[in-house]
Write an enzyme that holds these catalytic residues in place. Structure first.
Site, PDB file in Angstrom:
ATOM      1  N   ARG A 186      -9.488 -68.438 -28.176  1.00 16.92           N
ATOM      2  CA  ARG A 186      -8.117 -68.187 -28.598  1.00 16.92           C
ATOM      3  C   ARG A 186      -7.740 -66.753 -28.236  1.00 16.92           C
ATOM      4  NH1 ARG A 186      -5.822 -72.616 -31.302  1.00 16.92           N
ATOM      5  NH2 ARG A 186      -4.025 -71.555 -30.379  1.00 16.92           N
ATOM      6  N   SER A 187      -6.455 -66.457 -28.333  1.00 16.59           N
ATOM      7  CA  SER A 187      -6.047 -65.077 -28.049  1.00 16.59           C
ATOM      8  C   SER A 187      -6.510 -64.130 -29.157  1.00 16.59           C
ATOM      9  CB  SER A 187      -4.537 -65.001 -27.851  1.00 16.59           C
ATOM     10  OG  SER A 187      -3.862 -65.626 -28.920  1.00 16.59           O
TER      11      SER A 187
ATOM     12  N   LYS B 100     -12.756 -71.004 -20.696  1.00 21.80           N
ATOM     13  CA  LYS B 100     -11.689 -69.997 -20.611  1.00 21.80           C
ATOM     14  C   LYS B 100     -11.842 -69.046 -21.794  1.00 21.80           C
ATOM     15  CE  LYS B 100      -7.331 -70.737 -21.748  1.00 21.80           C
ATOM     16  NZ  LYS B 100      -5.874 -70.964 -21.809  1.00 21.80           N
TER      17      LYS B 100
ATOM     18  N   ASP C 125      -2.085 -70.562 -16.882  1.00 16.20           N
ATOM     19  CA  ASP C 125      -1.672 -71.132 -18.159  1.00 16.20           C
ATOM     20  C   ASP C 125      -0.210 -70.753 -18.330  1.00 16.20           C
ATOM     21  OD1 ASP C 125      -1.184 -72.137 -20.611  1.00 16.20           O
ATOM     22  OD2 ASP C 125      -2.692 -70.962 -21.693  1.00 16.20           O
TER      23      ASP C 125
ATOM     24  N   GLU D 137      -2.313 -75.195 -16.623  1.00 16.98           N
ATOM     25  CA  GLU D 137      -2.338 -75.582 -18.034  1.00 16.98           C
ATOM     26  C   GLU D 137      -0.928 -75.485 -18.609  1.00 16.98           C
ATOM     27  OE1 GLU D 137      -5.278 -73.368 -20.250  1.00 16.98           O
ATOM     28  OE2 GLU D 137      -4.074 -73.436 -22.079  1.00 16.98           O
TER      29      GLU D 137
ATOM     30  N   LYS E 195     -10.202 -76.549 -28.033  1.00 16.89           N
ATOM     31  CA  LYS E 195     -10.287 -75.389 -28.929  1.00 16.89           C
ATOM     32  C   LYS E 195     -10.675 -75.915 -30.303  1.00 16.89           C
ATOM     33  CE  LYS E 195      -6.445 -72.706 -26.900  1.00 16.89           C
ATOM     34  NZ  LYS E 195      -4.955 -72.624 -26.941  1.00 16.89           N
TER      35      LYS E 195
ATOM     36  N   GLU F  23      -5.705 -60.559 -24.488  1.00  9.22           N
ATOM     37  CA  GLU F  23      -7.001 -61.040 -24.005  1.00  9.22           C
ATOM     38  C   GLU F  23      -7.578 -60.119 -22.944  1.00  9.22           C
ATOM     39  OE1 GLU F  23      -6.876 -65.156 -22.930  1.00  9.22           O
ATOM     40  OE2 GLU F  23      -5.943 -65.726 -24.806  1.00  9.22           O
TER      41      GLU F  23
ATOM     42  N   GLN G 167       2.032 -67.302 -19.250  1.00 13.25           N
ATOM     43  CA  GLN G 167       1.112 -66.593 -20.146  1.00 13.25           C
ATOM     44  C   GLN G 167      -0.120 -66.004 -19.458  1.00 13.25           C
ATOM     45  OE1 GLN G 167       0.234 -68.208 -24.245  1.00 13.25           O
ATOM     46  NE2 GLN G 167      -1.738 -68.527 -23.290  1.00 13.25           N
TER      47      GLN G 167
HETATM   48  C1  2PG Z   1      -3.986 -70.579 -24.766  1.00 14.66           C
HETATM   49  C2  2PG Z   1      -4.684 -69.639 -25.714  1.00 14.66           C
HETATM   50  C3  2PG Z   1      -5.797 -68.858 -25.098  1.00 14.66           C
HETATM   51  P1  2PG Z   1      -3.592 -68.875 -27.920  1.00 14.66           P
HETATM   52  O1  2PG Z   1      -2.767 -70.703 -24.781  1.00 14.66           O
HETATM   53  O2  2PG Z   1      -4.651 -71.274 -24.027  1.00 14.66           O
HETATM   54  O3  2PG Z   1      -5.380 -68.204 -23.942  1.00 14.66           O
HETATM   55  O4  2PG Z   1      -3.761 -68.788 -26.343  1.00 14.66           O
HETATM   56  O5  2PG Z   1      -4.927 -68.706 -28.532  1.00 14.66           O
HETATM   57  O6  2PG Z   1      -2.618 -67.767 -28.277  1.00 14.66           O
HETATM   58  O7  2PG Z   1      -3.009 -70.235 -28.215  1.00 14.66           O
HETATM   59 MG    MG Z   2      -2.872 -72.431 -23.310  1.00 12.20          MG
END
Ligand code: 2PG
Ligand code: MG
Length: 418
Positions: A373-374, A395, A249, A292, A344, A212, A169
């Site tokens: 978050r994305s 991040k 990640d 990650e 998060k 992102e 990702q």
């Molecule tokens: C992640 C997040 C942020 P998402 O996987 O760490 O990059 O992605 O918000 O889509 O879960």
């Molecule tokens: Mg992640």
């Protein structure tokens, strides 16, 4: 002291043009406002994001969550002291009463919980990071001082965040030399720009970006993405590994099927141990300091093996694995699975539970990363959270797109204050 006199929610849009919940809390002359972010590569154990279904916004509307704030939460919170975050959050938890916040919606609850923090900071006449620091002191008596976090910045995006062919990702750049935040930011921007040029020169559609703001090229494989970022660090006049290193990640949950890791970019399917072999080989060859979600969220045994093999030299960060949830973090501590926690706020749904997750990580000598978050918005609260709780890392995504810059820029302001 002022009490909460009003709680008002509305539907607003996030950086993907999807509806999300904004909440304003009024306490006498003071006000706090917050917006819930939203993930795409979500963990199965995350707090529930309540969406309306139906026709509006292809089912992604949040009118029900908004109604829950205005009709259920608001009457219950009016009269409470927003400075008592734990009591505010307990009221939310009691009203919801479900393990995954499915009744009120984690999106509704987080926006309320965070708006209460903003209102309390305003009432106390202190910046948000100071308020978070005070709250953290209540749950963690380890004499923590506010501090600037190091950003890990998205350079190349794949997985569920970009339209390219990469399974992994994010490939991120993470400064490892200790220099001031404004200079770090300058480095990161330079690396990003050099990377864009390198991709373009190599004939890639490098200027296309993911959710992102990281570049989303189609490449020959996942490893090539890492190699491009290493070259970009060099092209920026910096030394990979000494000045700036690589973080990944992998978001492996999202390509784990039938008990195996299905890497489409490389047309291979790997067992858990083979995935660990691969991550170990990359770590030997490339300046990778943090990985990650290198394995999937329910592959606990694999995580233990990964941690035994790489844990002494690489930060192994659990995102989908832990979902900012103390029960899952404790399971990781007991199983020796991972050595760092991704934090998060909307994954767990209240500020108190977010701080509890950080306190648990700290007690267990685990590192932690405060993360966006994305799907993000102009809400920059995570910058203040990271400083207030002295997160080693943050991040935020890439260094383009204003929903990301809202946080990077807030950190510039906070760097002046510290
Ligand atoms: C992640 C997040 C942020 P998402 O996987 O760490 O990059 O992605 O918000 O889509 O879960
Ligand atoms: Mg992640």
């Amino acid at each position: 002291m002022s009490e909460i006199s009003g709680v008002l929610a509305r539907e607003v849009l996030d950086s993907r043009g999807r509806p999300t919940v904004e909440v304003e809390i009024t306490a006498g002359a003071f006000r706090g406002r917050a917006i819930a972010p939203s993930g795409a590569s979500t963990g199965a154990a995350e707090a529930w994001e309540l969406r309306d279904g139906g026709e509006r916004y292809d089912g992604l509307g949040v009118r029900q969550a908004v109604d829950n704030v205005n009709q259920v939460i608001s009457p219950a919170l009016v009269g409470s002291d927003p400075a008592k975050q734990a009591s505010v959050d307990q009221i939310l938890l009691d009203l919801d009463g479900t393990p995954q916040k499915k009744r009120l919606g984690g999106n509704a609850m987080l926006a309320v919980s965070l708006a209460a923090s903003h209102a309390a900071a305003a009432m106390a006449g202190v910046p948000l990071h100071t308020h978070f620091h005070r709250l953290m002191d209540e749950v963690d008596e380890s004499d923590l001082q506010p501090a600037m976090p190091t950003p890990m910045t998205n350079m190349i995006s794949g997985g569920l965040h970009a339209g390219g062919n990469l399974d992994f990702q994010d490939v991120l750049a993470i400064p490892v030399r200790r220099v001031d935040y404004p200079l770090l930011l300058e480095w990161l921007v330079k690396i990003y720009n050099r990377l864009g040029r390198l991709l373009q020169d190599a004939g890639m559609e490098g200027r296309l970006v993911g959710d992102e703001g990281g570049f989303g090229p189609r490449l020959g494989g996942n490893r090539e993405a890492v190699e491009f970022v290493v070259r970009a660090i060099e092209a920026a006049g910096l030394t990979p590994g000494d000045d700036v290193a690589i973080a990944l990640d992998v978001a492996a949950t999202h390509f784990f099927a039938d008990g195996r890791y299905q890497l489409r970019a490389e047309e291979v399917s790997l067992s858990s141990s083979e995935m660990v072999d691969r991550l170990e080989a990359w770590t030997n060859d490339l300046p990778i300091v943090s990985i990650e979600d290198g394995l999937a969220e329910e592959d606990w045994e694999g995580w233990t093996e990964l941690t035994e093999r790489l844990g002494d030299r690489v930060r192994l960060v659990g995102d989908d694995l832990f979902t900012t949830n103390t029960e899952r973090i404790q399971r990781g501590i007991d199983a020796g699975a991972g050595n760092s926690v991704l934090v998060k706020m909307n994954q767990i749904g209240t500020i108190s539970e977010t701080l509890a997750a950080i306190a648990l990580a700290r007690r267990a000598d685990m590192s932690f990363v405060v993360s966006a978050r994305s799907g993000e918005t102009e809400d920059a609260s995570i910058a203040d959270l990271a400083v207030g709780v002295a997160a080693p890392e943050i991040k935020i995504g890439s260094i383009v797109r204003s929903e990301r810059l809202a946080k990077y820029n807030q950190l510039l302001r906070l760097a002046e204050q510290l």
